[in-house]
Enzyme design. Sequence first.
Site, PDB file in Angstrom:
ATOM      1  N   SER A  66       0.796  -1.232   0.000  1.00 43.50           N
ATOM      2  CA  SER A  66       0.000   0.000   0.000  1.00 43.50           C
ATOM      3  C   SER A  66       0.823   1.273   0.000  1.00 43.50           C
ATOM      4  O   SER A  66       0.265   2.356  -0.177  1.00 43.50           O
ATOM      5  CB  SER A  66      -0.929   0.019   1.200  1.00 43.50           C
ATOM      6  N   LYS A  69       0.487   3.465  -2.919  1.00 38.41           N
ATOM      7  CA  LYS A  69      -0.699   4.325  -3.062  1.00 38.41           C
ATOM      8  C   LYS A  69      -0.364   5.812  -2.925  1.00 38.41           C
ATOM      9  O   LYS A  69      -1.097   6.669  -3.407  1.00 38.41           O
ATOM     10  CB  LYS A  69      -1.764   3.900  -2.047  1.00 38.41           C
ATOM     11  N   TYR A 193      -3.591  -2.390 -10.304  1.00 40.04           N
ATOM     12  CA  TYR A 193      -3.528  -2.219  -8.845  1.00 40.04           C
ATOM     13  C   TYR A 193      -2.652  -3.298  -8.192  1.00 40.04           C
ATOM     14  O   TYR A 193      -1.744  -3.006  -7.422  1.00 40.04           O
ATOM     15  CB  TYR A 193      -4.952  -2.247  -8.270  1.00 40.04           C
ATOM     16  N   TYR A 245      -4.657   3.185   8.054  1.00 37.00           N
ATOM     17  CA  TYR A 245      -5.991   2.589   8.203  1.00 37.00           C
ATOM     18  C   TYR A 245      -6.571   2.975   9.564  1.00 37.00           C
ATOM     19  O   TYR A 245      -6.429   4.111   9.983  1.00 37.00           O
ATOM     20  CB  TYR A 245      -5.920   1.067   8.016  1.00 37.00           C
ATOM     21  N   VAL A 263       1.164  -3.788   3.818  1.00 39.32           N
ATOM     22  CA  VAL A 263       1.131  -5.089   4.490  1.00 39.32           C
ATOM     23  C   VAL A 263       2.395  -5.927   4.261  1.00 39.32           C
ATOM     24  O   VAL A 263       2.553  -6.978   4.871  1.00 39.32           O
ATOM     25  CB  VAL A 263      -0.124  -5.935   4.148  1.00 39.32           C
TER      26      VAL A 263
HETATM   27  N1  GLU Z   1      -2.249  -5.181  -2.076  1.00 36.29           N
HETATM   28  C1  GLU Z   1      -2.783  -5.162  -0.750  1.00 36.29           C
HETATM   29  C2  GLU Z   1      -4.279  -5.434  -0.806  1.00 36.29           C
HETATM   30  O1  GLU Z   1      -4.903  -4.931  -1.682  1.00 36.29           O
HETATM   31  C3  GLU Z   1      -2.491  -3.850  -0.126  1.00 36.29           C
HETATM   32  C4  GLU Z   1      -2.919  -3.778   1.310  1.00 36.29           C
HETATM   33  C5  GLU Z   1      -1.933  -3.052   2.180  1.00 36.29           C
HETATM   34  O2  GLU Z   1      -0.732  -2.977   1.918  1.00 36.29           O
HETATM   35  O3  GLU Z   1      -2.373  -2.523   3.202  1.00 36.29           O
HETATM   36  O4  GLU Z   1      -4.837  -6.147  -0.027  1.00 36.29           O
END
Ligand code: GLU
Length: 311
Positions: A66, A69, A193, A245, A263
């Site tokens: 993430s 992003k 993505y 989050y 993650v």
């Molecule tokens: N590629 C992961 C997902 O979509 C990203 C989640 C993350 O890094 O928090 O679940």
Amino acid sequence: MAAINLDAIVTHIAHDLANRSDRGKVADYIPELAGINPNQFGIAIIDYDGNVHAAGDADVPFSIQSISKVFTLTLALGIVGDRLWRRVGREPSGNPFNSIVQLERERGVPRNPFINAGAIAVTDVLVTGHQPREALGQILRFIQFLADDPTITIDKAVAESEKRTGFRNTALANYMKSFGVVENDVDFTLGVYFHHCAIAMSCRQLAMAGRYLAHSGRHPATDLSVVSAERARRINALMLTCGHYDGSGEFAYRVGLPGKSGVGGGIIAIAPGKASIAVWAPGLDRSGNSHLGRIALEMLTRSTGWSIFGT
Ligand code: GLU
């Protein structure tokens, strides 16, 4: 004020964390990430003058997940500007990163660009008018430029692994498509993505890539403007309020810097006007954020006084 000895600080942090037994739990919902050795830890700081201060496994590439992003948001804002905010909100979610419930209540418009639904909507903006391959190439080249490093690549095995098991993300994307928030073919947008989440970078490369956010939007190596100072400030604000989050409040409370976790166990953190920082420890806490990564940043801001909320 005495000069801060960043080399001594990162060495101390890496040494301290090497001996901890409570290291969190690696993400296993993406099968390819489940086998990562949780005993690794890396930290890299690029100070305002461009000096690198690194310790531990700072040169080991990991799945940025993430954290990508932040870069896709920067690109999408460059393409559609503030019109992006018609499709994505700017409020903390207070929900897990992959929550479906909130999306239904809010009629397909994700709370912010950093939860999965929001990031998929942002990726969709980058896909519009392009073949998925081109859109992905653009994202990768942008990150390589930011980090001054053309060797950064995508870990295809991680991308495939997530594609095979990404049922929730597929549900989120289809749901948004039904509201017109996702415009392109759902498979195209999700493909891009999953692949940008699977970009592999080391702490050093990631801290390099984050420099523009510590330099008011400027890429220090070329003096090119990546984004305006105002936009850099706003991206930092979103990282502070939404970057972890439903652990974002706790991160602000303990660390006090804009930051974005993934993650894969990485966190990028920005001390505006001072430094770009990346840490990595694969074990996660209950909110899906790197457990030791957060502790490392807490130790860092305590010893440097870099929290944006005061020393
Ligand atoms: N590629 C992961 C997902 O979509 C990203 C989640 C993350 O890094 O928090 O679940």
